[in-house]
Design a protein around this motif. Sequence first.
Motif, PDB file in Angstrom:
ATOM      1  N   SER A  61      33.585  50.955  39.967  1.00 52.81           N
ATOM      2  CA  SER A  61      32.341  50.364  39.328  1.00 52.81           C
ATOM      3  C   SER A  61      31.385  51.978  39.171  1.00 52.81           C
ATOM      4  CB  SER A  61      30.990  49.945  40.278  1.00 52.81           C
ATOM      5  OG  SER A  61      31.134  49.953  41.595  1.00 52.81           O
ATOM      6  N   ARG A  62      32.121  52.739  39.614  1.00 51.03           N
ATOM      7  CA  ARG A  62      31.151  54.293  39.506  1.00 51.03           C
ATOM      8  C   ARG A  62      31.346  54.926  37.813  1.00 51.03           C
ATOM      9  NH1 ARG A  62      34.205  58.427  43.086  1.00 51.03           N
ATOM     10  NH2 ARG A  62      35.359  56.703  43.070  1.00 51.03           N
ATOM     11  N   PRO A  63      30.375  55.536  37.335  1.00 47.86           N
ATOM     12  CA  PRO A  63      30.423  56.055  36.164  1.00 47.86           C
ATOM     13  C   PRO A  63      31.106  57.068  35.805  1.00 47.86           C
ATOM     14  CG  PRO A  63      27.768  57.239  37.292  1.00 47.86           C
ATOM     15  CD  PRO A  63      29.139  55.859  38.332  1.00 47.86           C
ATOM     16  N   ALA A  64      31.637  57.103  34.716  1.00 47.37           N
ATOM     17  CA  ALA A  64      33.017  58.372  34.208  1.00 47.37           C
ATOM     18  C   ALA A  64      31.627  59.986  34.494  1.00 47.37           C
ATOM     19  CB  ALA A  64      32.744  57.895  32.457  1.00 47.37           C
ATOM     20  N   ASP A  65      32.522  60.778  34.671  1.00 45.63           N
ATOM     21  CA  ASP A  65      31.851  62.123  34.801  1.00 45.63           C
ATOM     22  C   ASP A  65      32.768  63.100  34.564  1.00 45.63           C
ATOM     23  OD1 ASP A  65      33.989  62.605  36.681  1.00 45.63           O
ATOM     24  OD2 ASP A  65      33.016  61.350  38.759  1.00 45.63           O
ATOM     25  N   GLY A  71      36.177  56.761  33.342  1.00 48.66           N
ATOM     26  CA  GLY A  71      36.115  55.993  34.367  1.00 48.66           C
ATOM     27  C   GLY A  71      36.734  55.844  35.770  1.00 48.66           C
ATOM     28  N   TYR A  72      36.323  55.050  36.371  1.00 52.48           N
ATOM     29  CA  TYR A  72      37.009  55.195  38.092  1.00 52.48           C
ATOM     30  C   TYR A  72      37.227  53.353  38.316  1.00 52.48           C
ATOM     31  CZ  TYR A  72      34.816  59.473  39.909  1.00 52.48           C
ATOM     32  OH  TYR A  72      34.847  60.680  39.667  1.00 52.48           O
ATOM     33  N   ASP A 255      37.133  46.535  30.661  1.00 51.82           N
ATOM     34  CA  ASP A 255      37.565  48.495  29.668  1.00 51.82           C
ATOM     35  C   ASP A 255      38.844  48.599  29.427  1.00 51.82           C
ATOM     36  OD1 ASP A 255      36.856  50.886  29.707  1.00 51.82           O
ATOM     37  OD2 ASP A 255      36.436  51.757  31.676  1.00 51.82           O
ATOM     38  N   ARG A 292      35.230  49.263  25.494  1.00 52.17           N
ATOM     39  CA  ARG A 292      34.262  50.766  26.156  1.00 52.17           C
ATOM     40  C   ARG A 292      34.230  51.892  25.402  1.00 52.17           C
ATOM     41  NH1 ARG A 292      32.358  49.458  31.328  1.00 52.17           N
ATOM     42  NH2 ARG A 292      32.482  47.049  31.242  1.00 52.17           N
TER      43      ARG A 292
END
Length: 310
Positions: A61-65, A71-72, A255, A292
């Motif tokens: 659930s971590r946001p993309a970086d 994303g993850y 997603d 998404r």
Amino acid sequence: MATSGSKVVIYAALAGNLLIAATKFGASFYTGSSAMLSEAIHSLVDSGNQGLLLYGIKRSSRPADDKHPFGYGMELYFWAFVVAILIFAVGAGVSIYEGVLKIVEPHPISNPIVNYVVLGAAIVFEGVAWSLALKEFAATKGRRGWLETVRASKDPTLFTVLFEDSAAMAGLIVALVGIALSQALDMPWLDGAASVAIGFILAGTAALLAYECKGLLIGEAADDRLTDTVARLVRNERGVESLNEMRSMHLGPADVLLALSLDFRDGLDIGQVETTIFRLEKRIKSQFPEVRRVFIEAQSKGDHRRMIQD
């Protein structure tokens, strides 16, 4: 990420398995039953697996970086695959090993009534967790068959818990029958045979889970309902001449990455093409919130064909 419903199923299974594992270990040490020890290990492995699934849900659930621009979400698929490996290596391996030892050096079970009480209670607890998992999974089934639904599912938490609980119910029944027969026929080795059978049940479950998770890990396309609807939306878009190609991939249970190659109508200026792309992307995402990211390439049909041939 996984749905809130799947989290409820995992928490229910985790609570039940921790309680059952402690009870089974106590009964196995008290009675010396190999099948009961295998069941205790089975429940302990299941508890660890559900913890890993919850960890995977949190990580995914971590946001993309910058390092992971998409994303993850696929990390959940990785941890589900780890669960399959643990079921096979620990659950199945230890159960078969313990069963073989009991078959080679059989010894009678002391106080078997304790095993019957524990197994009966475990069947009740596992039955509740199994019914919750089955209900949650059935809500996604629709008119499809059970196996077809598993193959089409993009949320490994649902079918993983369902498979684990189903294997647990089967294992409890095998353990109950094995202990009862070993006592009734005065053949202690049957208790070990039940442990081996439980190991094979776990091995089969692990193999099926690994197979399904492998497909998700290497990238599965969105289902036909989504792609067919997107194709229809493209055809109905007045600024588009034709759909050259469409590619999709699940980056997580909810997603989807969508890439389109479109041949726009001749005579459109850059502003009109941009407006058409915006309108089409908005329609796709409003109808399918799980999409998404949409990447649209403007390319003539002839150029696209030549690129494929090259």
